[in-house]
Design a protein around this motif. Structure first.
Motif, PDB file in Angstrom:
ATOM      1  N   LEU A   1       0.684  -1.287   0.010  1.00  0.00           N
ATOM      2  CA  LEU A   1      -0.045  -0.116   0.098  1.00  0.00           C
ATOM      3  C   LEU A   1       0.886   1.184   0.061  1.00  0.00           C
ATOM      4  O   LEU A   1       1.722   1.353   0.855  1.00  0.00           O
ATOM      5  CB  LEU A   1      -0.904  -0.095   1.291  1.00  0.00           C
ATOM      6  N   ASN A   2       0.572   2.233  -0.890  1.00  0.00           N
ATOM      7  CA  ASN A   2       1.188   3.630  -1.042  1.00  0.00           C
ATOM      8  C   ASN A   2       0.101   4.348  -0.671  1.00  0.00           C
ATOM      9  O   ASN A   2      -1.118   4.412  -1.173  1.00  0.00           O
ATOM     10  CB  ASN A   2       1.764   3.720  -2.445  1.00  0.00           C
ATOM     11  N   THR A   3       0.227   5.457  -0.025  1.00  0.00           N
ATOM     12  CA  THR A   3      -0.697   6.693   0.043  1.00  0.00           C
ATOM     13  C   THR A   3      -0.152   7.806   0.252  1.00  0.00           C
ATOM     14  O   THR A   3       1.041   7.936   0.801  1.00  0.00           O
ATOM     15  CB  THR A   3      -1.658   6.614   1.403  1.00  0.00           C
ATOM     16  N   ILE A   4      -0.871   8.821  -0.192  1.00  0.00           N
ATOM     17  CA  ILE A   4      -0.488  10.386   0.170  1.00  0.00           C
ATOM     18  C   ILE A   4      -1.834  10.824   0.774  1.00  0.00           C
ATOM     19  O   ILE A   4      -2.757  10.701   0.253  1.00  0.00           O
ATOM     20  CB  ILE A   4      -0.153  11.120  -1.169  1.00  0.00           C
ATOM     21  N   GLU A   5      -1.643  11.684   1.978  1.00  0.00           N
ATOM     22  CA  GLU A   5      -2.942  12.079   2.480  1.00  0.00           C
ATOM     23  C   GLU A   5      -2.644  13.716   3.035  1.00  0.00           C
ATOM     24  O   GLU A   5      -1.654  14.083   3.200  1.00  0.00           O
ATOM     25  CB  GLU A   5      -3.067  11.153   3.792  1.00  0.00           C
ATOM     26  N   ALA A   6      -3.887  14.140   3.136  1.00  0.00           N
ATOM     27  CA  ALA A   6      -3.674  15.545   3.351  1.00  0.00           C
ATOM     28  C   ALA A   6      -5.100  15.797   4.116  1.00  0.00           C
ATOM     29  O   ALA A   6      -6.254  15.421   3.383  1.00  0.00           O
ATOM     30  CB  ALA A   6      -3.485  16.201   2.045  1.00  0.00           C
ATOM     31  N   GLY A   7      -5.343  16.897   4.909  1.00  0.00           N
ATOM     32  CA  GLY A   7      -6.374  17.127   5.670  1.00  0.00           C
ATOM     33  C   GLY A   7      -6.066  17.956   6.907  1.00  0.00           C
ATOM     34  O   GLY A   7      -5.061  18.439   6.993  1.00  0.00           O
ATOM     35  N   TRP A   8      -7.181  17.728   8.138  1.00  0.00           N
ATOM     36  CA  TRP A   8      -6.894  18.274   9.232  1.00  0.00           C
ATOM     37  C   TRP A   8      -7.301  17.169  10.465  1.00  0.00           C
ATOM     38  O   TRP A   8      -7.762  16.142   9.915  1.00  0.00           O
ATOM     39  CB  TRP A   8      -7.939  19.393   9.703  1.00  0.00           C
ATOM     40  N   ALA A   9      -6.795  17.376  11.354  1.00  0.00           N
ATOM     41  CA  ALA A   9      -6.729  16.455  12.432  1.00  0.00           C
ATOM     42  C   ALA A   9      -6.645  17.228  13.962  1.00  0.00           C
ATOM     43  O   ALA A   9      -6.012  18.163  14.014  1.00  0.00           O
ATOM     44  CB  ALA A   9      -5.475  15.335  12.283  1.00  0.00           C
ATOM     45  N   VAL A  10      -7.259  16.416  14.765  1.00  0.00           N
ATOM     46  CA  VAL A  10      -7.229  16.630  16.173  1.00  0.00           C
ATOM     47  C   VAL A  10      -6.407  15.318  16.634  1.00  0.00           C
ATOM     48  O   VAL A  10      -7.047  14.483  16.774  1.00  0.00           O
ATOM     49  CB  VAL A  10      -8.463  16.850  16.832  1.00  0.00           C
ATOM     50  N   ASP A  11      -5.152  15.563  16.933  1.00  0.00           N
ATOM     51  CA  ASP A  11      -4.303  14.278  17.422  1.00  0.00           C
ATOM     52  C   ASP A  11      -3.318  14.787  18.357  1.00  0.00           C
ATOM     53  O   ASP A  11      -2.148  14.943  18.147  1.00  0.00           O
ATOM     54  CB  ASP A  11      -3.381  14.082  15.983  1.00  0.00           C
ATOM     55  N   PRO A  12      -3.753  14.633  19.444  1.00  0.00           N
ATOM     56  CA  PRO A  12      -2.836  14.957  20.503  1.00  0.00           C
ATOM     57  C   PRO A  12      -1.444  14.060  20.701  1.00  0.00           C
ATOM     58  O   PRO A  12      -0.455  14.589  21.299  1.00  0.00           O
ATOM     59  CB  PRO A  12      -3.604  14.603  21.980  1.00  0.00           C
ATOM     60  N   THR A  13      -1.566  12.985  20.171  1.00  0.00           N
ATOM     61  CA  THR A  13      -0.511  11.909  20.360  1.00  0.00           C
ATOM     62  C   THR A  13       0.890  12.609  19.414  1.00  0.00           C
ATOM     63  O   THR A  13       1.852  12.580  19.814  1.00  0.00           O
ATOM     64  CB  THR A  13      -0.553  10.683  19.741  1.00  0.00           C
ATOM     65  N   ASN A  14       0.470  12.857  18.260  1.00  0.00           N
ATOM     66  CA  ASN A  14       1.557  13.746  17.338  1.00  0.00           C
ATOM     67  C   ASN A  14       1.668  15.043  17.491  1.00  0.00           C
ATOM     68  O   ASN A  14       2.932  15.683  17.330  1.00  0.00           O
ATOM     69  CB  ASN A  14       0.946  13.420  15.935  1.00  0.00           C
TER      70      ASN A  14
END
Length: 396
Positions: free
Chosen positions: A197-210
């Protein structure tokens, strides 16, 4: 005088000498930065809440350390753009990030958000695993195969041979229950399955881990081996940034309000037909690109595109998480201003033409918790409403 120093003292002195003299590093705001990196930073911008933006010399940016990018010549702007792309109204938002209030990065530099040392959990604990799914041809809906997975989705999948995708995504600040969980709204440009699997991803996130907090932040991500090794933003070599205006991992200063002002932004991924580089745009700003050489299958084309929401369900307290998708409201509760939306959804075919998606399949992993409804009126191009509250009477 020296003859009175015992062997233990000599060992201590030697250790200090090795650390101070032979270790060419500087400690800056809790993070160790090498001299080489320091020489690449032209300007540093201190933001509130201890956030720091470093303006790197574009031609010395860390991404160029990728093995396939040695002696890489930076492409400063796309040489081709998709035909029929909707660029007249890229979104309702003039993109601003909090750091813009404190300064700007000079021309010829790129902004990089310094890693935040507040992460309580490792992202390895929630490494993504794409679930196997079954296509119900009667309803044209993709269904989970019964295997439980901590990632949950409300998305549309568009099969075909593509060189890009674009959508306006409604911006919200959903509740995320724990530090290890996340709520994401994004575009996936994909090729292959399983370990390929290859992916390119873009968007918004609420992601406290990162990101160390619960703000709504802009992100990109890629993998070429089904997330065995994946990279968010600029944390490892790969993405070549060219714009000084937007920093990955930084927050949007404006988000939508329930039954109030709606904010959205246009996210775009497209392949330059001449260079083969995969460019990422936010609104009408070309931010940079993923060179095709870092991929296996995406070195050519994508075989499908996905749009929608994803959450990670940690199942604390023996129940489903209360982490919200979108703004936490179901499409059944209402449309614009009530539930979250994607609008002006387009895919880009191999002729470099942007078109509304066809043969769309819906995948909702747990409809009692999160749902999706296509807007059949198409008042704002092809679009859909999506989201949900997580834990409720039916979502356990």
């Amino acid at each position: 005088m020296l003859k009175f120093i015992n062997s233990a003292s000599w060992a201590l002195i030697l250790a200090i000498f090795v650390y101070v003299v032979l270790t060419p590093k500087a400690l800056v705001a809790g993070r160790t930065i090498s001299d080489i990196v320091n020489k690449s930073i032209i300007k540093t911008i201190k933001v509130d809440n201890d956030e720091i933006i470093d303006c790197y010399d574009m031609f010395k940016q860390p991404s160029l350390n990728h093995p396939s990018l040695h002696n890489h010549t930076i492409q400063m702007r796309p040489s081709t753009y998709p035909k029929n792309i909707k660029v007249d109204n890229p979104g309702t938002l003039q993109v601003t990030q909090t750091w813009h209030k404190y300064g700007t990065c000079p021309h010829g530099t790129i902004p990089i958000r310094r890693n935040v040392e507040k992460h309580y959990y490792s992202t390895l604990l929630r490494k993504q695993r794409r679930p196997k799914i079954i296509h119900n041809k009667k309803s044209n809906i993709l269904q989970p195969n019964g295997i439980r997975d901590n990632h949950e989705y409300a998305i549309i999948k568009v099969p075909g041979s593509f060189i890009g995708a674009q959508a306006k995504i409604n911006l919200w600040n959903p509740t995320v229950e724990t530090m290890i969980e996340m709520s994401v709204s994004q575009i996936w440009v994909m090729a292959g399955d399983d370990s390929d699997l290859n992916t390119i991803e873009a968007g918004w996130a609420v992601d406290p881990t990162n990101f160390g907090d619960y703000q709504t932040r802009f992100f990109i991500m890629w993998t070429s081996d089904a997330y065995q090794h994946s990279c968010i933003n600029l944390r490892c070599p790969g993405f070549v940034q060219t714009s000084p205006d937007i920093a990955f991992g930084c927050n949007f200063t404006e988000v939508s309000t329930f039954n109030g002002d709606q904010k959205d932004a246009t996210f775009s991924i497209h392949k330059d037909q001449n260079s083969g580089n995969w460019w990422v745009q936010l609104q009408d700003i070309s931010l940079g690109y993923y060179p095709s050489s870092i991929f296996t299958l995406l070195s050519k084309t994508s075989d499908r595109v996905e749009f929608g929401g994803e959450i990670y369900n940690g199942r604390y307290n023996g129940r489903h998480t209360t982490t919200q998708m979108g703004n936490g409201h179901f499409p059944s509760e209402g449309g614009l201003g009530i539930s979250s939306y994607f609008s002006h959804v387009q895919v880009i075919n191999e002729n470099n033409e942007a078109k509304d998606p066809e043969d769309v399949k819906t995948y909702i992993s747990n409809p009692d918790c999160y749902d999706l409804k296509v807007d059949k009126k198409h008042t704002n191009g092809y679009g859909f409403y999506y989201g949900g509250s997580g834990y409720n009477d039916n979502c356990q």
